[in-house]
Design a protein around this motif. Structure first.
Motif, mmCIF file in Angstrom:
data_model
loop_
_atom_site.group_PDB
_atom_site.id
_atom_site.type_symbol
_atom_site.label_atom_id
_atom_site.label_comp_id
_atom_site.label_asym_id
_atom_site.label_seq_id
_atom_site.Cartn_x
_atom_site.Cartn_y
_atom_site.Cartn_z
ATOM 1 N N ASP A 187 4.786 5.594 -4.546
ATOM 2 C CA ASP A 187 4.179 4.610 -3.642
ATOM 3 C C ASP A 187 3.943 5.081 -2.218
ATOM 4 O O ASP A 187 2.896 4.794 -1.636
ATOM 5 C CB ASP A 187 5.037 3.332 -3.609
ATOM 6 C CG ASP A 187 4.540 2.308 -2.592
ATOM 7 O OD1 ASP A 187 3.385 1.862 -2.725
ATOM 8 O OD2 ASP A 187 5.301 1.963 -1.669
ATOM 9 N N CYS A 230 0.639 8.372 -7.202
ATOM 10 C CA CYS A 230 -0.491 8.387 -6.270
ATOM 11 C C CYS A 230 -1.488 9.490 -6.631
ATOM 12 O O CYS A 230 -1.491 10.580 -6.041
ATOM 13 C CB CYS A 230 -0.017 8.516 -4.829
ATOM 14 S SG CYS A 230 1.108 7.179 -4.335
ATOM 15 N N ASP A 271 0.218 3.872 -9.033
ATOM 16 C CA ASP A 271 -0.982 4.280 -8.306
ATOM 17 C C ASP A 271 -1.571 5.514 -8.991
ATOM 18 O O ASP A 271 -2.005 6.474 -8.338
ATOM 19 C CB ASP A 271 -0.685 4.550 -6.823
ATOM 20 C CG ASP A 271 -0.300 3.279 -6.076
ATOM 21 O OD1 ASP A 271 -0.608 2.179 -6.575
ATOM 22 O OD2 ASP A 271 0.316 3.380 -5.003
ATOM 23 N N HIS A 293 -2.233 -0.354 -6.942
ATOM 24 C CA HIS A 293 -3.611 0.117 -7.106
ATOM 25 C C HIS A 293 -4.023 0.241 -8.568
ATOM 26 O O HIS A 293 -5.222 0.245 -8.868
ATOM 27 C CB HIS A 293 -3.805 1.438 -6.364
ATOM 28 C CG HIS A 293 -3.681 1.284 -4.883
ATOM 29 N ND1 HIS A 293 -4.645 0.675 -4.115
ATOM 30 C CD2 HIS A 293 -2.684 1.626 -4.027
ATOM 31 C CE1 HIS A 293 -4.264 0.662 -2.844
ATOM 32 N NE2 HIS A 293 -3.072 1.225 -2.767
ATOM 33 N N TYR A 311 -6.798 4.460 -8.492
ATOM 34 C CA TYR A 311 -7.047 3.620 -7.320
ATOM 35 C C TYR A 311 -8.279 2.764 -7.602
ATOM 36 O O TYR A 311 -9.413 3.178 -7.366
ATOM 37 C CB TYR A 311 -7.248 4.483 -6.069
ATOM 38 C CG TYR A 311 -5.952 4.975 -5.484
ATOM 39 C CD1 TYR A 311 -5.370 4.343 -4.394
ATOM 40 C CD2 TYR A 311 -5.281 6.052 -6.059
ATOM 41 C CE1 TYR A 311 -4.158 4.778 -3.872
ATOM 42 C CE2 TYR A 311 -4.071 6.497 -5.549
ATOM 43 C CZ TYR A 311 -3.517 5.855 -4.454
ATOM 44 O OH TYR A 311 -2.312 6.286 -3.944
ATOM 45 N N ASN A 369 -4.862 -3.740 -2.950
ATOM 46 C CA ASN A 369 -3.713 -3.215 -2.220
ATOM 47 C C ASN A 369 -2.667 -4.311 -2.007
ATOM 48 O O ASN A 369 -2.988 -5.436 -1.613
ATOM 49 C CB ASN A 369 -4.182 -2.679 -0.861
ATOM 50 C CG ASN A 369 -3.077 -1.994 -0.093
ATOM 51 O OD1 ASN A 369 -2.360 -1.158 -0.629
ATOM 52 N ND2 ASN A 369 -2.931 -2.352 1.172
#
Length: 323
Positions: free
Chosen positions: A237, A30, A58, A102, A61, A107
């Motif tokens: 995630d 992320c 991710d 992503h 994004y 999404n």
């Protein structure tokens, strides 16, 4: 004299055999640097001594209107990895990556998303996976580290995914699962580490947790339990981090979830996860560090840690009882 030399060689050999060795791997998921770079100096310092970092999905994004255009996808990668601190991190050690929704598209996207050929192309362009990939439409495969003592298994949880409420629901797809089962059994590694986007052990059937696919989860647990290696899962995630273990028929399965690195945090303190080792989850940006200790072919320790800004240890657990 010959006896003396022989004794010295024997002692040296014993010293080599009894020397404890620890392999360190860092990881997180992320990455949205527009949100926060606060933990990156700490990660950069850690990578001065940790040789391997895994990006657990991710990592970018993609936004609406980007995932169907190669130039826009490439531009998003440039924006996501252009900060000086991230460039510094990428310059240290060896980096591996898997993807999640992503990186792949919208999404929660799955195999029904038609634009994955473009996003997969740019994913491979950027990360340049050098290990054998048995399916050219994906990146799944494995890499052996530490002269084969540690093996990483990279899984793709988007290209073959079918929604959990659908007929034929699956996270990884039958072809990928059969590859994993074969590669996992074939490996002689002491530590076998499966890398995936969504959480694996977490028993809460929410979001993209594998627990929403119970047959697939049980199939992978059986694979790990019926093998002599120490089974470890690294996942991302969730925008929170936590440490999990599952004791299945006397076999301990480890999982560390590290998320987010630079993106937003969403703590899930009250989530009903029966495998979590500690109260609550993280609520700040962090990365994970895995320490795998052995003496020769004997396993002596697995340590899982989540590290926040300034080196703060958010959660940590060490297991030393291996039969």
């Amino acid at each position: 004299m010959k006896q003396f030399i022989g004794l010295v060689l024997l002692l040296l050999n014993q010293s080599c055999v009894t020397k404890e060795t620890t392999t360190y791997i860092a990881f997180s998921s992320c990455n949205d640097p527009e949100n926060s770079l606060a933990v990156l100096p700490t990660l950069s310092e850690a990578l001065d001594t940790i040789p391997t970092f895994v990006w657990l999905g991710d990592n970018v994004y993609l936004k609406d209107g980007e995932w169907d255009n190669l130039d826009r996808i490439r531009d998003r990668y440039k924006v996501s990895f252009q900060p000086e601190l991230i460039q510094e991190i990428l310059s240290k050690g060896t980096h591996f990556a898997i993807w999640d929704d992503h990186d792949a598209g919208p999404n929660d996207c799955d195999a029904s998303f038609a634009g994955m050929d473009k996003t997969m192309l740019v994913f491979k362009e950027f990360w340049k996976p050098s290990y054998p990939m048995p399916n050219d439409k994906s990146y799944y495969g494995s890499v052996a580290l530490e002269e084969g003592q540690v093996e990483l298994f990279f899984l793709d949880n988007r290209s073959f995914r079918v929604h959990h409420d659908s007929s034929g629901a699956t996270v990884f797809g039958e072809v990928q699962l059969k590859w994993l089962e074969s590669a996992y059994k074939r490996s002689d590694a002491l530590f076998k580490i499966i890398l995936m986007g969504g959480q694996f052990l977490n028993t809460a059937q929410v979001f993209d947790n594998v627990s929403r696919f119970p047959n697939e989860r049980n199939r992978l647990i059986d694979l790990m339990v019926n093998d002599s290696a120490v089974p470890i899962v690294l996942s991302g995630d969730r925008h929170h981090g936590e440490l999990n273990t599952l004791d299945s028929y006397g076999k301990l399965i480890f999982e560390t979830t590290a998320s987010p690195l630079t993106s937003r945090n969403f703590a899930h303190h009250e989530e009903e996860n029966l495998t979590r080792l500690h109260p609550g989850t993280t609520e700040t940006n962090h990365f994970g560090v895995l320490g795998l200790t052995r003496i020769g072919d004997s396993i002596t320790g697995v340590k899982m840690s989540l590290i926040g800004e300034g080196g703060t240890v958010l959660f940590s657990s060490r297991e030393t009882n291996f039969k």
